[in-house]
Design a protein around this motif. Sequence first.
Motif, PDB file in Angstrom:
ATOM      1  N   ILE A  30       0.838  -1.198   0.000  1.00 24.13           N
ATOM      2  CA  ILE A  30       0.000   0.000   0.000  1.00 24.13           C
ATOM      3  C   ILE A  30       0.875   1.251   0.000  1.00 24.13           C
ATOM      4  O   ILE A  30       0.554   2.250  -0.657  1.00 24.13           O
ATOM      5  N   ILE A  31       1.989   1.212   0.740  1.00 19.77           N
ATOM      6  CA  ILE A  31       2.924   2.345   0.730  1.00 19.77           C
ATOM      7  C   ILE A  31       3.380   2.645  -0.695  1.00 19.77           C
ATOM      8  O   ILE A  31       3.401   3.801  -1.139  1.00 19.77           O
ATOM      9  N   TYR A  32       3.729   1.590  -1.445  1.00 18.04           N
ATOM     10  CA  TYR A  32       4.220   1.772  -2.804  1.00 18.04           C
ATOM     11  C   TYR A  32       3.137   2.266  -3.762  1.00 18.04           C
ATOM     12  O   TYR A  32       3.447   2.734  -4.852  1.00 18.04           O
ATOM     13  N   THR A  33       1.874   2.166  -3.353  1.00 18.53           N
ATOM     14  CA  THR A  33       0.788   2.656  -4.216  1.00 18.53           C
ATOM     15  C   THR A  33       0.165   3.936  -3.657  1.00 18.53           C
ATOM     16  O   THR A  33      -0.981   4.258  -3.962  1.00 18.53           O
ATOM     17  N   SER A  34       0.917   4.656  -2.819  1.00 17.42           N
ATOM     18  CA  SER A  34       0.410   5.882  -2.199  1.00 17.42           C
ATOM     19  C   SER A  34       1.304   7.069  -2.536  1.00 17.42           C
ATOM     20  O   SER A  34       2.520   6.930  -2.674  1.00 17.42           O
ATOM     21  N   ASN A  35       0.681   8.222  -2.647  1.00 20.40           N
ATOM     22  CA  ASN A  35       1.418   9.455  -2.908  1.00 20.40           C
ATOM     23  C   ASN A  35       2.139   9.944  -1.649  1.00 20.40           C
ATOM     24  O   ASN A  35       3.317  10.278  -1.687  1.00 20.40           O
ATOM     25  N   VAL A  36       1.409   9.946  -0.508  1.00 21.34           N
ATOM     26  CA  VAL A  36       1.952  10.438   0.758  1.00 21.34           C
ATOM     27  C   VAL A  36       1.601   9.453   1.863  1.00 21.34           C
ATOM     28  O   VAL A  36       0.462   8.982   1.945  1.00 21.34           O
ATOM     29  N   VAL A  37       2.568   9.155   2.720  1.00 18.77           N
ATOM     30  CA  VAL A  37       2.347   8.273   3.861  1.00 18.77           C
ATOM     31  C   VAL A  37       2.273   9.126   5.120  1.00 18.77           C
ATOM     32  O   VAL A  37       3.126   9.986   5.358  1.00 18.77           O
ATOM     33  N   VAL A  38       1.234   8.890   5.923  1.00 21.14           N
ATOM     34  CA  VAL A  38       1.035   9.631   7.173  1.00 21.14           C
ATOM     35  C   VAL A  38       1.598   8.804   8.321  1.00 21.14           C
ATOM     36  O   VAL A  38       1.253   7.638   8.510  1.00 21.14           O
ATOM     37  N   ASP A  39       2.494   9.425   9.089  1.00 19.31           N
ATOM     38  CA  ASP A  39       3.183   8.728  10.177  1.00 19.31           C
ATOM     39  C   ASP A  39       2.933   9.454  11.489  1.00 19.31           C
ATOM     40  O   ASP A  39       3.053  10.673  11.561  1.00 19.31           O
ATOM     41  N   THR A  40       2.563   8.697  12.523  1.00 19.77           N
ATOM     42  CA  THR A  40       2.395   9.267  13.867  1.00 19.77           C
ATOM     43  C   THR A  40       3.204   8.451  14.855  1.00 19.77           C
ATOM     44  O   THR A  40       3.170   7.226  14.826  1.00 19.77           O
TER      45      THR A  40
END
Length: 344
Positions: A247-257
């Motif tokens: 899913i990371i590789y198919t996403s523009n931006v990854v949200v991290d907390t």
Amino acid sequence: MKKKKVLLISPDWMGLHNDIITGLTNCGYSVDYIPEKRYAYDPFYRLAKRRHQKTESEFLLEMQKYWTMILNSGEYNKSYDCLFVVDGQALHPCVFDILERRNRTIKKVNYLFDRVQGVYDFDRYFNRFHRVVTFDPTDAAHFGIELLQIYWVPGNTALNNKYNLFGFGAYSHYRFVFFSELAKIFGDSQDKNFLKLYTAPIQNEWMHEMKNYVRKVLGYEPNISRHELHSGMISHESIKPEQFREIIYTSNVVVDTSAPYQEGLTARFMWALGAGKKIITTNQVVVNYAFYSPEQIFVVEHNKVIELKEKLRAFVQSDFEMEDRIQKEVERYRIDNWINHLLG
């Protein structure tokens, strides 16, 4: 050439041990694995409820019997070239004594992706390892040990973006608020956002609400509310590491907390970094790393999302290409390089 034998002791949380076993195997090691055990009554577990804990002597005696039985069983009754412990809850000195008797030159390495301060007294056995490495800057400075962030695993870079924002983690109220505010800002791409928080299913919502009421009366932080539970942001299914990375590789931006007490970078952050993705993170210390770039990493305090609305929009919509200098730095954490650095 004869393969070196590694005994890996590691948590099986989220299946991350499988990444390490595969990485070790690909690096030419023969691997035996023992899952780390966690006990609610462990007196060295700082997050445990004190009333449930055993005394140190009781617990150590139990662990001595357990580890002696395990290491003398047919599967593990052998000489190892390396002991590789990830975290290391519920260890006992007999682990080192037994393995050292079988091989006086055994190399012993401890890698921490949890903190000592606030989580567990891992430092009790630091003196039994040749090398202790942590993901946490505060622990590194406090104990005088090496700092190294967690690994990333290469994925399919040819995949097209399916999601605009991707964020997934265990439920906490502050994460819920943070994700909700991001969802409002990027509501025009709602169908392309994957912002979910995991919590176990609740069998009796009425009883759950009653317990929350009692917690509030007693001054404790309430658990997830019914409003949050039915917000559409909650998932009762976890995501395995392989699927998570896809899913990371198919996403523009990854949200991290990151947790409020944590300074070390999360696995999701490092996986997104390795994938060359843009990242929105609440971890303030990331600016201290050589791979930090404001073009790739947007650092935000979790309670200041709305006031940074326009800057966040510009960041998400911007084009980005990782510099060669940063790419070289990021390569240090690719799992084969990570393993060779720790055990080489």
